[in-house]
Design a protein around this motif. Sequence first.
Motif, PDB file in Angstrom:
ATOM      1  N   PHE A 153       0.840  -1.189   0.000  1.00  0.00           N
ATOM      2  CA  PHE A 153       0.000   0.000   0.000  1.00  0.00           C
ATOM      3  C   PHE A 153       0.875   1.239   0.000  1.00  0.00           C
ATOM      4  CE2 PHE A 153      -2.745  -3.066   2.322  1.00  0.00           C
ATOM      5  CZ  PHE A 153      -3.828  -3.059   1.458  1.00  0.00           C
ATOM      6  N   THR A 154       0.339   2.340  -0.518  1.00  0.00           N
ATOM      7  CA  THR A 154       1.004   3.636  -0.402  1.00  0.00           C
ATOM      8  C   THR A 154       0.544   4.280   0.900  1.00  0.00           C
ATOM      9  OG1 THR A 154      -0.757   4.859  -1.526  1.00  0.00           O
ATOM     10  CG2 THR A 154       0.979   3.890  -2.922  1.00  0.00           C
ATOM     11  N   PRO A 155       1.291   5.261   1.389  1.00  0.00           N
ATOM     12  CA  PRO A 155       0.838   5.954   2.601  1.00  0.00           C
ATOM     13  C   PRO A 155      -0.557   6.567   2.436  1.00  0.00           C
ATOM     14  CG  PRO A 155       3.131   6.471   2.201  1.00  0.00           C
ATOM     15  CD  PRO A 155       2.644   5.697   1.008  1.00  0.00           C
ATOM     16  N   PHE A 156      -0.859   7.068   1.256  1.00  0.00           N
ATOM     17  CA  PHE A 156      -2.181   7.643   1.004  1.00  0.00           C
ATOM     18  C   PHE A 156      -3.275   6.579   1.130  1.00  0.00           C
ATOM     19  CE2 PHE A 156      -5.611   8.872  -1.949  1.00  0.00           C
ATOM     20  CZ  PHE A 156      -6.004  10.046  -1.336  1.00  0.00           C
ATOM     21  N   GLU A 157      -3.026   5.402   0.578  1.00  0.00           N
ATOM     22  CA  GLU A 157      -4.006   4.316   0.677  1.00  0.00           C
ATOM     23  C   GLU A 157      -4.216   3.878   2.125  1.00  0.00           C
ATOM     24  OE1 GLU A 157      -3.390   2.108  -3.632  1.00  0.00           O
ATOM     25  OE2 GLU A 157      -2.072   1.591  -1.957  1.00  0.00           O
ATOM     26  N   ILE A 158      -3.138   3.865   2.902  1.00  0.00           N
ATOM     27  CA  ILE A 158      -3.252   3.521   4.323  1.00  0.00           C
ATOM     28  C   ILE A 158      -4.116   4.558   5.039  1.00  0.00           C
ATOM     29  CG2 ILE A 158      -1.962   3.391   6.504  1.00  0.00           C
ATOM     30  CD1 ILE A 158      -1.446   0.912   4.996  1.00  0.00           C
ATOM     31  N   MET A 159      -3.882   5.847   4.756  1.00  0.00           N
ATOM     32  CA  MET A 159      -4.663   6.899   5.409  1.00  0.00           C
ATOM     33  C   MET A 159      -6.135   6.814   5.037  1.00  0.00           C
ATOM     34  SD  MET A 159      -2.163  10.266   5.443  1.00  0.00           S
ATOM     35  CE  MET A 159      -2.663  10.699   3.816  1.00  0.00           C
ATOM     36  N   GLY A 216      -7.826   4.166   3.864  1.00  0.00           N
ATOM     37  CA  GLY A 216      -8.391   2.933   4.403  1.00  0.00           C
ATOM     38  C   GLY A 216      -8.640   3.013   5.896  1.00  0.00           C
ATOM     39  N   THR A 217      -7.705   3.592   6.629  1.00  0.00           N
ATOM     40  CA  THR A 217      -7.871   3.739   8.072  1.00  0.00           C
ATOM     41  C   THR A 217      -9.023   4.683   8.390  1.00  0.00           C
ATOM     42  OG1 THR A 217      -5.511   3.358   8.395  1.00  0.00           O
ATOM     43  CG2 THR A 217      -6.697   4.381  10.208  1.00  0.00           C
ATOM     44  N   GLY A 218      -9.108   5.772   7.634  1.00  0.00           N
ATOM     45  CA  GLY A 218     -10.203   6.725   7.843  1.00  0.00           C
ATOM     46  C   GLY A 218     -11.559   6.108   7.551  1.00  0.00           C
ATOM     47  N   LEU A 219     -11.664   5.384   6.442  1.00  0.00           N
ATOM     48  CA  LEU A 219     -12.932   4.730   6.100  1.00  0.00           C
ATOM     49  C   LEU A 219     -13.307   3.667   7.124  1.00  0.00           C
ATOM     50  CD1 LEU A 219     -12.648   4.350   2.219  1.00  0.00           C
ATOM     51  CD2 LEU A 219     -14.200   5.832   3.491  1.00  0.00           C
ATOM     52  N   ALA A 220     -12.325   2.905   7.571  1.00  0.00           N
ATOM     53  CA  ALA A 220     -12.593   1.882   8.585  1.00  0.00           C
ATOM     54  C   ALA A 220     -13.092   2.525   9.880  1.00  0.00           C
ATOM     55  CB  ALA A 220     -11.338   1.054   8.851  1.00  0.00           C
TER      56      ALA A 220
END
Length: 84
Positions: free
Chosen positions: A23-29, A31-35
């Motif tokens: 994952f890229t850092p943007f995808e992690i951010m 995904g974490t926000g949506l979760a």
Amino acid sequence: TFTVLGALDEMSYFPALVIGGIFTPFEIMIGTGLAAVIVLIIVNVFLIQCKCIVDCFDRIPLYGVVALFAIILTIQTVSDGFTG
């Protein structure tokens, strides 16, 4: 405090996912926000109406949740190492 302490286990595997190129850092951010939003909606809409479920979750110690996630992630990492 449960949410803050529960997020500590993520600090152990998010860097590995970024460094490994999964994952890229943007995808992690994102995904974490949506979760977090999904969990917040579930808790506020459904679980608040059923006190017995909330009481059951309250009895689970935080170290048990963190240990369970650590075991699952370790098993997945080891099994991926054998197959890939």
